[in-house]
Design an enzyme around this catalytic site. Structure first.
Site, PDB file in Angstrom:
ATOM      1  N   GLY A 137      -7.847   9.551   9.549  1.00 41.33           N
ATOM      2  CA  GLY A 137      -8.154   9.628  10.968  1.00 41.33           C
ATOM      3  C   GLY A 137      -9.170  10.673  11.363  1.00 41.33           C
ATOM      4  O   GLY A 137      -9.452  10.841  12.554  1.00 41.33           O
ATOM      5  N   LYS A 158       0.884  -1.164   0.000  1.00 41.24           N
ATOM      6  CA  LYS A 158       0.000   0.000   0.000  1.00 41.24           C
ATOM      7  C   LYS A 158       0.924   1.217   0.000  1.00 41.24           C
ATOM      8  O   LYS A 158       1.643   1.472   0.966  1.00 41.24           O
ATOM      9  CB  LYS A 158      -0.911   0.029   1.218  1.00 41.24           C
ATOM     10  CG  LYS A 158      -1.813   1.266   1.227  1.00 41.24           C
ATOM     11  CD  LYS A 158      -2.521   1.461   2.547  1.00 41.24           C
ATOM     12  CE  LYS A 158      -3.208   2.824   2.563  1.00 41.24           C
ATOM     13  NZ  LYS A 158      -3.742   3.178   3.907  1.00 41.24           N
ATOM     14  N   ASN A 167      -8.791   2.166   9.731  1.00 38.99           N
ATOM     15  CA  ASN A 167      -8.017   1.859  10.926  1.00 38.99           C
ATOM     16  C   ASN A 167      -8.551   2.629  12.125  1.00 38.99           C
ATOM     17  O   ASN A 167      -9.115   2.055  13.052  1.00 38.99           O
ATOM     18  CB  ASN A 167      -6.544   2.154  10.677  1.00 38.99           C
ATOM     19  CG  ASN A 167      -5.639   1.773  11.838  1.00 38.99           C
ATOM     20  OD1 ASN A 167      -4.447   2.000  11.820  1.00 38.99           O
ATOM     21  ND2 ASN A 167      -6.174   1.166  12.891  1.00 38.99           N
ATOM     22  N   THR A 168      -8.411   3.958  12.102  1.00 39.61           N
ATOM     23  CA  THR A 168      -8.761   4.778  13.260  1.00 39.61           C
ATOM     24  C   THR A 168     -10.214   4.609  13.679  1.00 39.61           C
ATOM     25  O   THR A 168     -10.520   4.612  14.878  1.00 39.61           O
ATOM     26  CB  THR A 168      -8.477   6.264  12.965  1.00 39.61           C
ATOM     27  OG1 THR A 168      -7.121   6.409  12.545  1.00 39.61           O
ATOM     28  CG2 THR A 168      -8.716   7.122  14.191  1.00 39.61           C
TER      29      THR A 168
END
Length: 257
Positions: free
Chosen positions: A161, A100, A209-210
């Site tokens: 995020g 990535k 993710n976050t």
């Protein structure tokens, strides 16, 4: 949806929810959240997480390589040279030839440096990497990444995020219509409805993710995201009704006395 695999560069993935591994309190929580998400692709930041020194505690010890595809990423890299270095390090360590690719342009917004991204992608593709580039929601940049050989494109929904959800669905929709490779919406998702919306637009997968790791209960949020992606994909393939300005009766009124 078991008969709806995602195929990229000849590789088959069962889950359309991909997850990251940063910001958890420990590796044990990371493992539990990944399991709850149902994801089979897990991204790992080469620069920030120990995945190369097997003599120390290693995230990969918690992830079964028979169950998960490990997708190393170049998070935290702000120039082409650093991104290339960490991609090559991951492959040399035997992690993967998948990468990535992130080349960031600004520390505050973490928006990508698209010129550097295209340059790094071109080099890594020539070296035999399978490159998944994290980019902005610009259809022209997305096409240039495909032109240099990327088998998928990962446009952001919002800043990394931020949890803002999809800020520009129109650009994402244009990318999905123009670009003839899988589109993985990456960054900015905040909750399950954001994930469902991305899939309803036509995304092939969502990476986050976050939104999971930063939740009050990461394990529960991981499960919620699994259902959000599932519902969004199912709704997309089912085909929604067209939007209309005026009402349409659910029961026919023609022929009634």
């Amino acid at each position: 949806m078991q008969n709806d695999p995602l195929i990229i560069a000849g590789r088959e993935f069962q889950s359309r929810l991909w997850v990251g591994t940063g910001k958890y309190k420990d590796f044990a929580e990371t493992k539990k959240a990944i399991e709850a998400s149902g994801a089979d692709v897990v991204t790992v930041a080469v620069r920030r997480v120990n995945i190369t020194d097997r003599s120390k505690e290693n995230l990969l010890d918690y992830l079964d390589p028979k169950k998960y595809t490990i997708l190393p990423n170049t998070a935290g890299c702000y120039n082409v040279e650093d991104a290339l270095r960490y991609a090559r390090l991951a492959r040399a360590a035997g992690v993967s030839d998948l990468i990535k690719l992130e080349v960031l342009g600004d520390e505050r917004t973490l928006f990508p440096d698209t010129a550097g991204l295209i340059e790094a992608a071109r080099i890594l593709v020539k070296e035999g990497f399978i490159v998944f580039p994290y980019t902005n929601d610009d259809p022209i940049v997305a096409q240039k990444l495909v032109d240099v050989g990327c088998p998928a494109v990962m446009p952001l929904a919002a800043p990394i995020g931020s949890g803002l959800g999809i800020r520009n669905p129109y650009n994402l929709k244009i990318i999905m219509e123009m670009i003839k490779v899988p589109i993985i919406v990456d960054a900015g998702v905040g909750t399950a409805s954001d994930a469902a919306f991305a899939m309803e637009l036509g995304a092939n997968a969502v990476l986050m993710n976050t939104a999971i790791a930063g939740a009050k209960d990461p394990i529960a949020m991981a499960e919620a995201m699994k259902y959000g992606v599932y519902a969004g994909r199912l709704a997309y393939t089912a085909g929604r009704i067209p939007r209309k300005l005026y009402a349409t009766a659910s029961s026919p009124i023609e022929g009634m006395l």
